[in-house]
Structures are given as C-alpha cells and as structure tokens.
Scaffold this motif. Structure first.
Motif, PDB file in Angstrom:
ATOM      1  N   PRO A   1       0.787  -1.219   0.000  1.00 60.47           N
ATOM      2  CA  PRO A   1       0.000   0.000   0.000  1.00 60.47           C
ATOM      3  C   PRO A   1       0.830   1.285   0.000  1.00 60.47           C
ATOM      4  CG  PRO A   1       0.191  -0.761   2.251  1.00 60.47           C
ATOM      5  CD  PRO A   1       0.957  -1.747   1.376  1.00 60.47           C
ATOM      6  N   ASP A   2       2.173   1.196   0.213  1.00 60.79           N
ATOM      7  CA  ASP A   2       2.978   2.408   0.385  1.00 60.79           C
ATOM      8  C   ASP A   2       3.672   2.894  -0.876  1.00 60.79           C
ATOM      9  OD1 ASP A   2       2.353   2.649   3.082  1.00 60.79           O
ATOM     10  OD2 ASP A   2       3.986   1.316   3.685  1.00 60.79           O
ATOM     11  N   GLY A   3       3.495   2.186  -1.994  1.00 57.33           N
ATOM     12  CA  GLY A   3       4.168   2.578  -3.229  1.00 57.33           C
ATOM     13  C   GLY A   3       3.465   3.730  -3.923  1.00 57.33           C
ATOM     14  N   TYR A   4       4.076   4.154  -5.040  1.00 55.85           N
ATOM     15  CA  TYR A   4       3.483   5.215  -5.847  1.00 55.85           C
ATOM     16  C   TYR A   4       2.094   4.822  -6.339  1.00 55.85           C
ATOM     17  CZ  TYR A   4       8.058   7.488  -6.315  1.00 55.85           C
ATOM     18  OH  TYR A   4       9.249   8.121  -6.080  1.00 55.85           O
ATOM     19  N   THR A   5       1.241   5.821  -6.522  1.00 50.84           N
ATOM     20  CA  THR A   5      -0.097   5.630  -7.074  1.00 50.84           C
ATOM     21  C   THR A   5      -0.216   6.487  -8.317  1.00 50.84           C
ATOM     22  OG1 THR A   5      -0.975   5.339  -4.840  1.00 50.84           O
ATOM     23  CG2 THR A   5      -2.559   5.807  -6.582  1.00 50.84           C
ATOM     24  N   VAL A   6      -0.695   5.890  -9.404  1.00 51.83           N
ATOM     25  CA  VAL A   6      -0.908   6.638 -10.641  1.00 51.83           C
ATOM     26  C   VAL A   6      -2.125   7.541 -10.444  1.00 51.83           C
ATOM     27  CG1 VAL A   6      -1.507   6.453 -13.077  1.00 51.83           C
ATOM     28  CG2 VAL A   6       0.168   4.896 -12.087  1.00 51.83           C
ATOM     29  N   ASN A   7      -2.006   8.793 -10.877  1.00 52.46           N
ATOM     30  CA  ASN A   7      -3.034   9.801 -10.661  1.00 52.46           C
ATOM     31  C   ASN A   7      -3.372  10.502 -11.975  1.00 52.46           C
ATOM     32  OD1 ASN A   7      -4.694  11.600  -9.044  1.00 52.46           O
ATOM     33  ND2 ASN A   7      -3.105  13.137  -9.293  1.00 52.46           N
ATOM     34  N   ALA A   8      -4.644  10.461 -12.367  1.00 57.43           N
ATOM     35  CA  ALA A   8      -5.099  11.191 -13.544  1.00 57.43           C
ATOM     36  C   ALA A   8      -5.438  12.615 -13.140  1.00 57.43           C
ATOM     37  CB  ALA A   8      -6.327  10.509 -14.150  1.00 57.43           C
ATOM     38  N   LEU A   9      -5.067  13.566 -13.954  1.00 54.88           N
ATOM     39  CA  LEU A   9      -5.352  14.973 -13.688  1.00 54.88           C
ATOM     40  C   LEU A   9      -6.393  15.446 -14.690  1.00 54.88           C
ATOM     41  CD1 LEU A   9      -1.644  16.042 -13.285  1.00 54.88           C
ATOM     42  CD2 LEU A   9      -3.305  15.763 -11.446  1.00 54.88           C
ATOM     43  N   ALA A  10      -7.563  15.800 -14.186  1.00 61.86           N
ATOM     44  CA  ALA A  10      -8.650  16.247 -15.052  1.00 61.86           C
ATOM     45  C   ALA A  10      -9.187  17.570 -14.544  1.00 61.86           C
ATOM     46  CB  ALA A  10      -9.763  15.200 -15.097  1.00 61.86           C
ATOM     47  N   GLU A  11      -9.691  18.356 -15.487  1.00 65.59           N
ATOM     48  CA  GLU A  11     -10.287  19.634 -15.105  1.00 65.59           C
ATOM     49  C   GLU A  11     -11.549  19.368 -14.306  1.00 65.59           C
ATOM     50  OE1 GLU A  11     -10.937  21.873 -18.659  1.00 65.59           O
ATOM     51  OE2 GLU A  11      -8.803  22.062 -19.079  1.00 65.59           O
ATOM     52  N   THR A  12     -11.732  20.170 -13.271  1.00 62.16           N
ATOM     53  CA  THR A  12     -12.956  20.096 -12.480  1.00 62.16           C
ATOM     54  C   THR A  12     -13.604  21.461 -12.505  1.00 62.16           C
ATOM     55  OG1 THR A  12     -11.764  20.593 -10.442  1.00 62.16           O
ATOM     56  CG2 THR A  12     -12.094  18.269 -10.963  1.00 62.16           C
ATOM     57  N   GLU A  13     -14.789  21.537 -12.007  1.00 62.86           N
ATOM     58  CA  GLU A  13     -15.547  22.787 -12.027  1.00 62.86           C
ATOM     59  C   GLU A  13     -14.743  23.911 -11.390  1.00 62.86           C
ATOM     60  OE1 GLU A  13     -19.642  24.248 -10.028  1.00 62.86           O
ATOM     61  OE2 GLU A  13     -19.666  22.279 -10.967  1.00 62.86           O
ATOM     62  N   GLY A  14     -14.342  24.876 -12.171  1.00 62.49           N
ATOM     63  CA  GLY A  14     -13.646  26.049 -11.664  1.00 62.49           C
ATOM     64  C   GLY A  14     -12.157  25.866 -11.483  1.00 62.49           C
ATOM     65  N   THR A  15     -11.608  24.662 -11.753  1.00 67.06           N
ATOM     66  CA  THR A  15     -10.175  24.439 -11.591  1.00 67.06           C
ATOM     67  C   THR A  15      -9.670  23.589 -12.741  1.00 67.06           C
ATOM     68  OG1 THR A  15     -10.482  22.408 -10.326  1.00 67.06           O
ATOM     69  CG2 THR A  15     -10.361  24.456  -9.067  1.00 67.06           C
ATOM     70  N   THR A  16      -8.381  23.461 -12.828  1.00 65.59           N
ATOM     71  CA  THR A  16      -7.778  22.562 -13.809  1.00 65.59           C
ATOM     72  C   THR A  16      -6.863  21.601 -13.075  1.00 65.59           C
ATOM     73  OG1 THR A  16      -5.940  24.065 -14.180  1.00 65.59           O
ATOM     74  CG2 THR A  16      -7.834  24.264 -15.660  1.00 65.59           C
ATOM     75  N   GLY A  17      -6.529  20.509 -13.742  1.00 62.34           N
ATOM     76  CA  GLY A  17      -5.605  19.536 -13.162  1.00 62.34           C
ATOM     77  C   GLY A  17      -4.241  20.174 -12.991  1.00 62.34           C
ATOM     78  N   ALA A  18      -3.530  19.771 -11.976  1.00 63.43           N
ATOM     79  CA  ALA A  18      -2.222  20.349 -11.689  1.00 63.43           C
ATOM     80  C   ALA A  18      -1.130  19.575 -12.398  1.00 63.43           C
ATOM     81  CB  ALA A  18      -1.970  20.320 -10.183  1.00 63.43           C
ATOM     82  N   THR A  19      -0.093  20.278 -12.744  1.00 69.90           N
ATOM     83  CA  THR A  19       1.101  19.617 -13.242  1.00 69.90           C
ATOM     84  C   THR A  19       2.105  19.599 -12.104  1.00 69.90           C
ATOM     85  OG1 THR A  19       1.958  21.710 -14.079  1.00 69.90           O
ATOM     86  CG2 THR A  19       0.708  20.348 -15.627  1.00 69.90           C
ATOM     87  N   SER A  20       3.255  19.064 -12.342  1.00 68.17           N
ATOM     88  CA  SER A  20       4.267  18.938 -11.300  1.00 68.17           C
ATOM     89  C   SER A  20       4.561  20.298 -10.662  1.00 68.17           C
ATOM     90  CB  SER A  20       5.551  18.369 -11.902  1.00 68.17           C
ATOM     91  OG  SER A  20       6.554  18.320 -10.920  1.00 68.17           O
ATOM     92  N   GLY A  21       4.487  20.340  -9.337  1.00 63.82           N
ATOM     93  CA  GLY A  21       4.813  21.555  -8.615  1.00 63.82           C
ATOM     94  C   GLY A  21       3.656  22.498  -8.408  1.00 63.82           C
TER      95      GLY A  21
END
Length: 187
Positions: A123-143
C-alpha cells in the motif's frame, strides 16, 4: 464445556462480522504470473485528482507483463498524469524514470512499464493519478497545487474485491449468531 462453546461461537461471530467489513477495503491492481495462477505484485488503485474514483481503471496489459494500462473514463478534460507518493506528494512521470517508463500516452489512456516494483508495491508505493479539469479548476502539473471539489455522490469507489467474500463472511456471522441463540434457548 458449555461456556467454552459459547465463547467460541461468539468469537466466530465477531471475526465474521469484522471480516465482512474489512474485505472491501483491500483494493489493489494485481499483477499475475504468465500462468495466471500466482500473484506477483499489487499496485495501488489509480486516483483522479488525488481522490479515489471509479472513473480511472488500471490493469495489467497481459499476464507476466510489467506494463500497466490506465484508462480515464470521465467527461472532464484530461490534462495529464502523475504519481502520488505515500505522503500525498505529486511527482511528475518524467521525474520517476528510474522506477517506471511511459510506454504510451494517447487520449485518455496511459501505459507504463514498471522498472522497480518496490517503488509501486501496495500500500505504500506510488499511485498513478489522472489529472482532469474540475468545475472552476484545472488539473495540476508537477509543482502546482489544485483544488478538488468534494465528491458528494452516493457512489462508492470500485475496490475490485468480490462482494461474494463479504457475503460469505456475513453468512458465517449469521450462522454463528443463530447457533449462539439456539444454544441459549437450550440452556
């Protein structure tokens, strides 16, 4: 002997009830051997904007392969993919080239090859994360930081665990409670 039997039945009932609720919590993407009989690795279920979701699915490309395919099925525009570490920190895929490589990234699908399973183990390893736009925001990039709207839907995330296992545990608890009540009636 009657007290021992009564205590034993009570313990079985308690364990069965606890197991019925604990089984669905153990979610992971399982990676199998080429024969399809031996579990080799487990990776965390993918996230959407850092939250559990049913809109992103992950699976092994084929038995024996170290490649995993992730597919985003939501309606919001997908802006990219990253990794989340066990502390919740976002890591760009390009910054994790020592542990995984991007095989392809087209449309709403990401295929990665795991180079170091120790970095991805559930359970402690990296998790793949999809970045999608949400209402009023956008997905974040690194940093960058993003705000995610709270999911108030009544739909729970798909855990990938069979409901049958929970049903068997619940049936065991019911049988133990029934046995206990018949035992008390007999006394």
């Amino acid at each position: 002997m009657k007290k021992f039997l009564s205590v034993l039945i009570s313990v079985i009932a308690a364990v069965s009830v606890c197991a019925a609720f604990a089984v669905p919590a153990s979610a992971a993407i399982n990676v199998y051997s080429p024969q399809g009989v031996a579990l080799m690795h487990s990776a965390n279920d993918p996230l959407l904007n850092g939250k559990a979701t049913t809109q992103v699915k992950g699976a092994q490309v084929s038995a024996g392969s170290n490649q995993l395919v992730f597919t985003y099925s939501g309606t919001a525009k997908l802006s990219g993919w990253n990794l989340i570490d066990k502390n919740g920190n976002a890591i760009a895929l390009s910054d994790a080239s020592a542990v995984c490589s991007v095989v392809s990234q087209e449309g709403n699908t990401l295929v990665i090859e795991i180079l170091d399973w120790d970095a991805f183990e559930y359970p402690d390893g990296y998790t793949v994360n999809a970045l999608a736009e949400t209402e009023g925001t956008t997905g974040a990039t690194s940093g960058e930081t993003t705000t995610v709207n709270k999911d108030d839907s009544a739909t729970s995330p798909d855990t990938g665990v069979s409901v049958a296992a929970a049903a068997v545990c619940a049936a065991g608890a019911g049988a133990a409670i029934l046995a206990l009540s018949k035992k008390k009636d007999a006394e």
